[in-house]
Design a protein around this motif. Structure first.
Motif, mmCIF file in Angstrom:
data_model
loop_
_atom_site.group_PDB
_atom_site.id
_atom_site.type_symbol
_atom_site.label_atom_id
_atom_site.label_comp_id
_atom_site.label_asym_id
_atom_site.label_seq_id
_atom_site.Cartn_x
_atom_site.Cartn_y
_atom_site.Cartn_z
ATOM 1 N N MET A 34 73.644 20.718 27.968
ATOM 2 C CA MET A 34 75.104 20.250 28.660
ATOM 3 C C MET A 34 74.820 21.213 29.915
ATOM 4 O O MET A 34 73.911 22.195 30.432
ATOM 5 C CB MET A 34 76.309 21.488 27.562
ATOM 6 C CG MET A 34 76.500 21.503 26.065
ATOM 7 S SD MET A 34 77.704 21.225 25.399
ATOM 8 C CE MET A 34 77.476 20.849 23.911
ATOM 9 N N LEU A 88 75.653 25.611 35.146
ATOM 10 C CA LEU A 88 74.743 26.593 33.976
ATOM 11 C C LEU A 88 74.278 25.751 33.116
ATOM 12 O O LEU A 88 75.396 25.023 33.075
ATOM 13 C CB LEU A 88 75.720 27.804 33.800
ATOM 14 C CG LEU A 88 76.150 29.009 34.201
ATOM 15 C CD1 LEU A 88 77.344 29.649 32.887
ATOM 16 C CD2 LEU A 88 75.056 30.202 34.794
ATOM 17 N N LEU A 101 73.634 27.653 21.159
ATOM 18 C CA LEU A 101 73.600 27.654 22.807
ATOM 19 C C LEU A 101 72.939 28.673 23.521
ATOM 20 O O LEU A 101 73.126 29.656 23.210
ATOM 21 C CB LEU A 101 74.841 27.215 23.616
ATOM 22 C CG LEU A 101 75.459 26.269 24.093
ATOM 23 C CD1 LEU A 101 74.516 24.464 23.877
ATOM 24 C CD2 LEU A 101 76.740 26.111 24.082
ATOM 25 N N PHE A 103 71.819 29.463 26.204
ATOM 26 C CA PHE A 103 72.231 29.567 28.711
ATOM 27 C C PHE A 103 71.024 29.541 29.051
ATOM 28 O O PHE A 103 70.160 30.757 29.184
ATOM 29 C CB PHE A 103 73.580 30.091 29.070
ATOM 30 C CG PHE A 103 74.668 30.163 28.340
ATOM 31 C CD1 PHE A 103 74.996 30.090 27.245
ATOM 32 C CD2 PHE A 103 75.669 28.920 28.588
ATOM 33 C CE1 PHE A 103 75.814 29.539 26.808
ATOM 34 C CE2 PHE A 103 77.021 28.202 28.458
ATOM 35 C CZ PHE A 103 77.057 28.818 27.371
ATOM 36 N N GLY A 104 71.260 28.907 30.326
ATOM 37 C CA GLY A 104 69.819 29.318 31.495
ATOM 38 C C GLY A 104 70.825 30.460 32.609
ATOM 39 O O GLY A 104 72.387 30.589 32.087
ATOM 40 N N ALA A 105 70.003 31.209 33.260
ATOM 41 C CA ALA A 105 71.042 31.826 34.106
ATOM 42 C C ALA A 105 72.108 31.300 35.576
ATOM 43 O O ALA A 105 73.002 31.997 35.989
ATOM 44 C CB ALA A 105 70.186 33.324 34.632
ATOM 45 N N TYR B 35 80.200 36.420 24.373
ATOM 46 C CA TYR B 35 79.058 37.090 24.686
ATOM 47 C C TYR B 35 79.423 37.884 26.093
ATOM 48 O O TYR B 35 80.142 38.549 27.052
ATOM 49 C CB TYR B 35 78.723 35.443 26.045
ATOM 50 C CG TYR B 35 78.571 34.020 24.947
ATOM 51 C CD1 TYR B 35 79.623 33.083 25.062
ATOM 52 C CD2 TYR B 35 77.129 34.102 24.479
ATOM 53 C CE1 TYR B 35 79.364 32.477 24.308
ATOM 54 C CE2 TYR B 35 76.675 32.699 24.147
ATOM 55 C CZ TYR B 35 77.526 31.952 24.146
ATOM 56 O OH TYR B 35 77.352 30.746 23.041
ATOM 57 N N GLN B 37 77.773 38.938 30.603
ATOM 58 C CA GLN B 37 76.690 37.956 31.422
ATOM 59 C C GLN B 37 76.580 39.318 32.191
ATOM 60 O O GLN B 37 77.113 39.122 33.062
ATOM 61 C CB GLN B 37 77.788 36.722 32.371
ATOM 62 C CG GLN B 37 77.364 36.586 33.322
ATOM 63 C CD GLN B 37 78.001 34.594 33.407
ATOM 64 O OE1 GLN B 37 80.156 34.965 33.863
ATOM 65 N NE2 GLN B 37 77.650 33.691 34.059
ATOM 66 N N ASP B 38 75.023 39.244 32.320
ATOM 67 C CA ASP B 38 74.958 39.647 33.927
ATOM 68 C C ASP B 38 73.777 38.853 34.589
ATOM 69 O O ASP B 38 73.401 37.725 34.289
ATOM 70 C CB ASP B 38 73.706 40.527 33.181
ATOM 71 C CG ASP B 38 74.683 41.624 32.166
ATOM 72 O OD1 ASP B 38 74.142 41.405 30.656
ATOM 73 O OD2 ASP B 38 75.217 42.330 32.492
ATOM 74 N N PRO B 39 74.137 39.000 36.607
ATOM 75 C CA PRO B 39 73.234 38.316 37.122
ATOM 76 C C PRO B 39 71.789 38.400 36.994
ATOM 77 O O PRO B 39 71.265 39.549 36.236
ATOM 78 C CB PRO B 39 73.227 39.393 38.375
ATOM 79 C CG PRO B 39 74.032 40.198 37.970
ATOM 80 C CD PRO B 39 74.681 40.472 36.457
ATOM 81 N N GLY B 40 71.271 37.456 36.717
ATOM 82 C CA GLY B 40 69.857 36.709 36.446
ATOM 83 C C GLY B 40 69.296 37.174 34.985
ATOM 84 O O GLY B 40 68.691 36.150 34.507
ATOM 85 N N LEU B 41 70.764 37.495 33.930
ATOM 86 C CA LEU B 41 70.269 37.135 32.728
ATOM 87 C C LEU B 41 70.986 35.992 31.832
ATOM 88 O O LEU B 41 70.884 35.722 30.804
ATOM 89 C CB LEU B 41 70.341 38.365 32.180
ATOM 90 C CG LEU B 41 69.330 39.679 32.479
ATOM 91 C CD1 LEU B 41 70.138 41.259 32.164
ATOM 92 C CD2 LEU B 41 67.676 39.692 32.356
ATOM 93 N N GLY B 42 71.403 35.780 32.731
ATOM 94 C CA GLY B 42 72.884 33.858 32.383
ATOM 95 C C GLY B 42 73.437 35.441 31.318
ATOM 96 O O GLY B 42 73.973 36.362 30.370
ATOM 97 N N LEU B 43 74.170 34.020 30.288
ATOM 98 C CA LEU B 43 75.405 35.070 29.263
ATOM 99 C C LEU B 43 73.953 34.699 27.690
ATOM 100 O O LEU B 43 73.493 34.585 27.482
ATOM 101 C CB LEU B 43 76.114 33.417 28.936
ATOM 102 C CG LEU B 43 76.626 33.017 29.677
ATOM 103 C CD1 LEU B 43 77.028 32.677 30.957
ATOM 104 C CD2 LEU B 43 78.297 32.429 28.916
ATOM 105 N N GLN B 102 81.097 24.631 23.902
ATOM 106 C CA GLN B 102 82.067 25.438 23.440
ATOM 107 C C GLN B 102 83.288 25.775 25.036
ATOM 108 O O GLN B 102 82.646 25.433 26.015
ATOM 109 C CB GLN B 102 80.831 27.038 23.458
ATOM 110 C CG GLN B 102 80.331 27.005 22.804
ATOM 111 C CD GLN B 102 79.484 28.001 22.267
ATOM 112 O OE1 GLN B 102 79.579 29.373 23.121
ATOM 113 N NE2 GLN B 102 78.729 28.066 21.568
#
Lengths: 113, 113
Positions: A34, A88, A101, A103-105, B35, B37-43, B102
């Motif tokens: 996705m 994303l 699922l 996720f990429g960053a 989830y 979400q943090d910069p560089g780490l994604g979800l 989602q």
């Protein structure tokens, strides 16, 4: 190594350009793929999803999946300033009885007029 | 359209406080997710719920708990808030059929001082 990797950008392009956003993954168990778009201060919204290798087109957007090389792309044609957002990629699989699922960053895209 | 509503957009709390984040969805979805979400780490998945009164740990459950007493509502609880829990928190829901996507709320930006 992260399971799903994206170049964080930012990617800056002029209006009208063709944009290519890419994602690689390491786990061959992923079964569906996705792309989400996330505007600043908003939640991610689904843009496209596909279950198989090959191309899927929706308007100006094309998602491309190559399972053999574990490589996913999103192409945006005739890019607009309204496309400026973080994109994303998210890969899914059935694991332990539920759809997991990963996720990429995200890649930040800026389209300037 | 699916509507996932998170009760607060911005929240500031102090270390050691017990913090409640609320999420409500209007599509009668069985599955719900939290989830961060943090910069560089994604979800990163904290907890999810298959259905009412059911919960499963995600990838980073330490320091968090959840409650799902009604199908439409999923609460995330920070038992004793710490500064490393400062983050963007996103709630999502989905129908469990196949590889359905989602749907996300707009997030709660939580700062722990």
């Amino acid at each position: 190594q992260k399971e799903v990797e994206q170049d964080p950008g930012p990617l800056s392009v002029p209006e009208g350009a063709i944009v290519s956003l890419n994602c690689t993954y390491s786990n061959s168990a992923f079964q569906y793929f996705m792309w989400y778009r996330q505007y600043s201060r908003k939640g991610p919204e689904l843009l496209m999803y596909t279950y198989s290798s090959g191309n899927k087109e929706d308007g100006r957007f094309t998602a491309q999946v190559d399972k053999s090389s574990k490589y996913i792309s999103l192409f945006i044609r005739d890019s607009q300033p309204s496309d400026s957002a973080t994109y994303l990629c998210a890969n899914g699989m059935f694991s332990g009885g539920y759809n997991k699922l990963i996720f990429g960053a995200g890649t930040r895209l800026a389209v300037h007029p | 359209d699916v509507k996932v509503t998170q009760s607060s957009r911005y929240l500031v709390k102090r270390t050691g406080e017990k913090v409640f984040l609320e999420c409500v969805q209007d599509m009668d979805h069985e599955n719900m997710f939290w989830y961060r979400q943090d910069p560089g780490l994604g979800l990163r998945l904290i907890y999810f719920s298959y259905d009412v009164k059911m919960k499963e740990k995600g990838d980073i459950p330490e320091g968090y708990s959840v409650s799902r007493e009604k199908k439409e509502r999923f609460s995330l609880i920070l038992e004793s808030a710490s500064t490393n829990q400062t983050s963007m928190y996103l709630c999502a829901s989905r129908t469990p059929t196949g590889g359905q996507p989602q749907h996300f709320g707009d997030g709660t930006r939580l700062s722990i001082l």
